[in-house]
Design an enzyme around this catalytic site. Structure first.
Site, PDB file in Angstrom:
ATOM      1  N   SER A   1      50.829  70.707  19.684  1.00 44.22           N
ATOM      2  CA  SER A   1      51.099  70.880  21.112  1.00 44.22           C
ATOM      3  C   SER A   1      49.824  71.286  21.830  1.00 44.22           C
ATOM      4  CB  SER A   1      52.147  71.980  21.317  1.00 44.22           C
ATOM      5  OG  SER A   1      51.601  73.262  21.024  1.00 44.22           O
ATOM      6  N   ASP A   2      49.757  70.975  23.119  1.00 41.59           N
ATOM      7  CA  ASP A   2      48.739  71.622  23.932  1.00 41.59           C
ATOM      8  C   ASP A   2      49.119  73.096  24.021  1.00 41.59           C
ATOM      9  OD1 ASP A   2      46.571  72.126  25.569  1.00 41.59           O
ATOM     10  OD2 ASP A   2      46.952  70.422  26.890  1.00 41.59           O
ATOM     11  N   TRP A   3      48.165  73.926  24.389  1.00 37.53           N
ATOM     12  CA  TRP A   3      48.366  75.375  24.312  1.00 37.53           C
ATOM     13  C   TRP A   3      49.484  75.824  25.261  1.00 37.53           C
ATOM     14  CZ3 TRP A   3      45.791  73.510  20.863  1.00 37.53           C
ATOM     15  CH2 TRP A   3      45.058  74.222  19.929  1.00 37.53           C
TER      16      TRP A   3
END
Length: 690
Positions: free
Chosen positions: A223-225
């Site tokens: 995932s992106d952060w």
């Protein structure tokens, strides 16, 4: 190599969960961290930011030019070298996975992260994405291509839905990611945005069906952060790793804090911790899915040698990395206009003007910010090269910098703030300096960052006024743009030359001098179209920034130069454009076969130069099918001495011939291959039949 299946069989469920959810790095340097399993000699996995250079907390690294500057070289070999160099620096910092490259298409000229991306064209973006991945992976570092998919704006990025049809997805926005997969990328990062209503972290069709099943991606999806929207939805869609997995926010948990637009809620973390365990217990997520997540992570760790205890000492701030950063910055510089003012004579007296001429333009704001060991400002670079007198004047106040980290006061960017002179700038002093000089160089810039889109393509502050005033004072004025993408240039007819330098990184002033004095032929060509602000297809608010959190991609495949061709509009500077200090002639174009053509290019000038020979494909007309007038099919950079000629062979990219209609198809008929210097400067043609 370690037996991954045997390792997975030995892991407890708690240990498996620790390998799919980020934790805090005890060393405090990694952007993302998986703790490993000491009991089974599984080491930690450290992930680090890196599109423009390594951003390890509190550490320094080579600050490479903006990725868009690399794209401007049209040179996959150079991109491959850059990827390998960044990977070596990641190893030197004890990092294992590089959060790069960014492979999103430049759809919106205002996008705050365009400087991290590669092009408005899918073939060019794919060629460079593939090369960057190959370079990174060649040094036993996991490349992470991002942000999958259709992440083309920062405004409302955590909520906006890119409503895009299948043909447009397949022809424009997915190819650079597929190219990365074909190059062996170890990780794919999902975007924050939704596509057709579904968040990318939960997008089973694109992540599970397309990326993993159709393309055969064997690595892990991260995932992106703070970009995970759900536990069950993400796990069943195909997401493998949650990052960062630990919450972030103000030091005082009771403090009132409203997360700004474009910034994900950092308090929402740990969805792949206890919630995932509970989902497995109640059967919403299978135990086999957890094993698959772990197997994918361990597989990439094994592939780069982490599970075998390999030694990867890396290389940091070496002479070859410094030279490479300077080479990319110079070769990526585009000469947009030149009325004989360039190259400079060694003994020219120079007035160097601009609000930031005393600092190197390292990059834009956000997760790509890099702190170099050293940098060269325009003043230092030009002064070191010049035999004549160099007078500097800022002229106007500094342009306010912008950064994602300014929006999050509890996060340290790790990036040093560059301080300028203490004196007050004076427009009159800048004009006086220009009047007394043989040539005036005005350096101007935009301000761009992750999490924010530019409000306008107009240069911020009083920079247009500064260029006009200096141009009035000196007929030989050169405007140097240092921008994240297209900008307005209302003064271009009043100056003698216009140079686009993008964000040149640590070698800024040295590379600028290389080009201005003619030590290097300006080798860059535009990977994006420059045009009046209101003429882009995304000038309609339904398309950007969207209405009711929906951005409608109903321009379809007509993005960038394709749009201007279809509308008959003449851009300010077309895709592929860029002048040289010499002249080139094209002749003897012939078809080798149905997928390759060749052409002879001669340097007809009196000095060595670098040409970027470009090929575009015009498709046959098919009733009922709208296709772009031409599609970029490839480029061949070539350096020729005066009077030298060379035959250049193109292996034309199949994407330029194909269209998507419930599957890929190539229409039968005659295709005209246009060969030239830009999408608007065709020098010769050749026909091929499919």
């Amino acid at each position: 190599m370690a037996d991954i299946d045997a390792l997975v069989a030995e892991l407890t469920r708690a240990e498996k969960l620790s390998l799919v959810r980020g934790a805090s790095d005890p060393e405090g340097t990694a952007t993302g961290y998986l703790p490993g399993v000491p009991r089974l000699d599984i080491p930690p996995l450290r992930l680090v930011d890196g599109p423009l250079g390594i951003r390890a907390e509190g550490e320094r690294a080579t600050a490479f030019p903006a990725t868009l500057a690399t794209a401007s070289t049209f040179d996959p070999d150079l991109a491959r070298k850059r990827g390998a160099a960044m990977a070596r620096e990641a190893c030197a910092h004890g990092q294992d996975a590089l959060l790069a490259p960014g492979a999103n298409l430049v759809r919106v000229p205002h996008c705050g992260r365009n400087f991290e991306y590669l092009s408005e064209d899918p073939v060019l973006a794919s060629d460079l994405s593939r090369a960057l991945v190959e370079g990174i992976e060649s040094e036993d570092v996991i490349a992470t291509v991002k942000h999958f998919a259709a992440n083309n704006q920062e405004t409302g990025r955590t909520a906006v839905s890119a409503d895009v049809d299948e043909r447009t997805l397949r022809e424009l926005y997915l190819p650079p990611f597929r190219a990365a997969v074909e190059a062996g990328v170890g990780s794919v990062m999902t975007a924050y945005n939704r596509v057709n209503g579904t968040h990318m972290s939960d997008h089973e069709r694109l992540v599970g069906d397309v990326l993993k099943d159709e393309w055969g991606f064997a690595g892990y999806v991260v995932s992106d952060w703070y970009g995970l929207e759900s536990t069950v939805g993400a796990a069943t869609a195909g997401l493998d790793v949650e990052m960062p997995g630990v919450p972030s926010g103000p030091d005082d948990p009771d403090a009132e804090f409203e997360w700004p637009d474009g910034i994900p809620d950092g308090s929402r973390a740990g969805l792949f911790g206890e919630p995932l365990a509970a989902a497995i217990d109640d059967g919403a997520v299978s135990a086999e899915r957890l094993d698959d997540m772990v197997r994918r992570v361990l597989g990439q760790m094994a592939r780069i040698g982490l599970l075998d205890g390999c030694d990867r000492p890396g290389e940091l701030d070496s002479e070859r990395h410094r030279d490479l950063a300077r080479d990319i910055a110079a070769r990526g510089t585009v000469l947009l206009d030149n009325d004989g003012a360039l190259p400079l004579a060694d003994d020219d007296d120079v007035a160097l003007v601009g609000p930031h001429i005393h600092e190197a333009k390292l990059g834009g704001g956000g997760s790509s910010e890099t702190t170099p060991f050293h940098s060269v400002s325009p003043v230092d670079g030009v002064t070191a090269r010049a035999d004549g007198t160099v007078t500097d004047a800022r002229g106007i106040p500094e342009i306010e910098s912008v950064s994602l980290f300014d929006l999050l006061p509890f996060v340290d960017s790790g990036h040093d703030t560059q301080e300028g002179p203490d004196d007050e700038p004076s427009l009159d002093a800048a004009v006086a300096a220009a009047e007394d000089a043989d040539v005036a160089i005005v350096c101007v810039r935009d301000a761009s960052t992750e999490a924010r889109d530019r409000d306008s393509l107009t240069l911020p502050g009083r920079q247009d006024e500064l260029v006009e005033a200096v141009a009035d004072a000196n007929d030989r004025t050169i405007a140097v743009l240092r921008t994240s993408g297209p900008v307005e240039t209302p003064w271009r007819d009043d100056v003698a030359a216009v140079v686009e330098q993008w964000y040149p990184g640590q070698a800024d002033g040295a590379a600028l001098a290389d080009v201005l004095y003619g030590d290097r032929d300006p080798g860059g060509r535009l990977p994006v179209t420059f045009a009046p602000e209101g003429s882009y297809p995304t000038s309609d608010e339904r398309r950007f920034p969207g209405v009711d959190s929906v951005a409608r991609y109903d321009e379809g495949v007509f993005v960038g130069y394709r749009h201007f061709d279809a509308n008959g509009d003449e851009p300010t500077y077309p895709f592929g454009h860029g002048h040289s200090y010499t002249t080139f002639e094209y002749r003897d174009a012939t078809a080798v076969d149905e997928t390759a053509v060749e052409v002879t290019v001669e340097n007809a000038g009196d000095r060595a130069g670098r040409e970027v020979v470009q090929a575009y494909v015009r498709p046959p007309t098919v009733e009922g099918i709208e296709r772009p007038e031409r599609e970029f099919a490839g480029a061949q950079p070539v350096t020729l001495d005066a009077g030298e000629s060379r035959t250049v062979t193109f292996a034309l990219d199949e994407l330029a011939f194909s269209r998507y209609d419930d599957g890929w198809t190539i229409d039968s008929g005659r295709y005209t291959v246009e060969i030239g210097r830009s999408s608007a400067d065709v020098r010769t043609t050749v026909e091929v039949y499919r």
